[in-house]
Design a protein around this motif. Sequence first.
Motif, PDB file in Angstrom:
ATOM      1  N   SER A  96      -2.107  35.509  10.172  1.00  0.00           N
ATOM      2  CA  SER A  96      -3.095  36.586  10.179  1.00  0.00           C
ATOM      3  C   SER A  96      -4.014  36.572   8.968  1.00  0.00           C
ATOM      4  CB  SER A  96      -2.378  37.946  10.248  1.00  0.00           C
ATOM      5  OG  SER A  96      -1.546  38.126   9.109  1.00  0.00           O
ATOM      6  N   ALA A  97      -3.682  35.762   7.930  1.00  0.00           N
ATOM      7  CA  ALA A  97      -4.504  35.738   6.712  1.00  0.00           C
ATOM      8  C   ALA A  97      -5.842  35.054   6.985  1.00  0.00           C
ATOM      9  CB  ALA A  97      -3.767  35.003   5.598  1.00  0.00           C
ATOM     10  N   PRO A  98      -6.920  35.473   6.304  1.00  0.00           N
ATOM     11  CA  PRO A  98      -8.221  34.825   6.497  1.00  0.00           C
ATOM     12  C   PRO A  98      -8.243  33.422   5.906  1.00  0.00           C
ATOM     13  CG  PRO A  98      -8.335  36.417   4.725  1.00  0.00           C
ATOM     14  CD  PRO A  98      -6.982  36.593   5.355  1.00  0.00           C
ATOM     15  N   THR A 100     -10.468  30.170   4.195  1.00  0.00           N
ATOM     16  CA  THR A 100     -11.660  29.756   3.457  1.00  0.00           C
ATOM     17  C   THR A 100     -11.997  28.345   3.900  1.00  0.00           C
ATOM     18  OG1 THR A 100     -11.072  31.105   1.557  1.00  0.00           O
ATOM     19  CG2 THR A 100     -12.661  29.320   1.185  1.00  0.00           C
TER      20      THR A 100
END
Length: 272
Positions: A96-98, A100
């Motif tokens: 679920s983390a964004p 980069t």
Amino acid sequence: MQSPFPGMDPYIEACHLWDDFHHDLISEIKNALAPILPKRYVVRAGERSYVTLTAKNGEDEYRMQADVSVARKPGAEQGSVPPAAAAVLEAADAESAPLTMRALVRTEFREGFLEIREAYGDRQVITSMEVLSPSNKRFGSEGWFEYLRKRQACLSGTVNFVEIDLLRGGRRMPMDDEWPGSPYYLLVCRKAAAPRCTVWRAYATRPLPQIPIPLAPPDADVHLSLQPLVDAIYARSQYEIDIDYRQPLHPPLTTAEAAWLEERLRERQGTA
């Protein structure tokens, strides 16, 4: 002020001045040839362009890199969750983390060249002249393949061909024979002799050689002296403002070249 190098100054390439230098050198060569060509010829500048998807570092590679950050719940202490459960929670947080990610950038390349053409009639190309750019020497890139296609056509005997490589970096164009060990070279291929070429070694520590520019029979060659053109560009553009000759080069100078440069810099300081 003049460059400390009597030949090609390698710091022009290393200090990101090449685009400016390349543009000016094409113009200087054109201006030098125009008044000495027989009246039946003209010299014209041309340009090829192409678009690539380019990474931030300038390499023509279709790749993306992503960084994923896995966060721990604030206030949670190590050991407060059983190891198996912690692994499941970390995996869920990671999903679920964004992310980069680095995008590929649309980059348009423009590369100048010169052609000597007949002044009348069908204005046929007689001699094609190229001053290599870094994109032409980046093996496997679009610039490499674009230039290689043109080079192979010229070396098949369709026109006279002149190739000027004043870049230390990158990979040289393929040849049946081994290239000389000099950092630079000047190549001339006569249409009637193709694919045989004459190659002049070129260096930073001695003036660039004069080369013949072949025309159509029965006209004699005209001759091009590159060193005065390089010197004029350096002085007019004030490249010494942007260049720190104390910085190391990549690839590095040889031990003898580094010692030679150190002596030249001391001499310049003594006469300043």
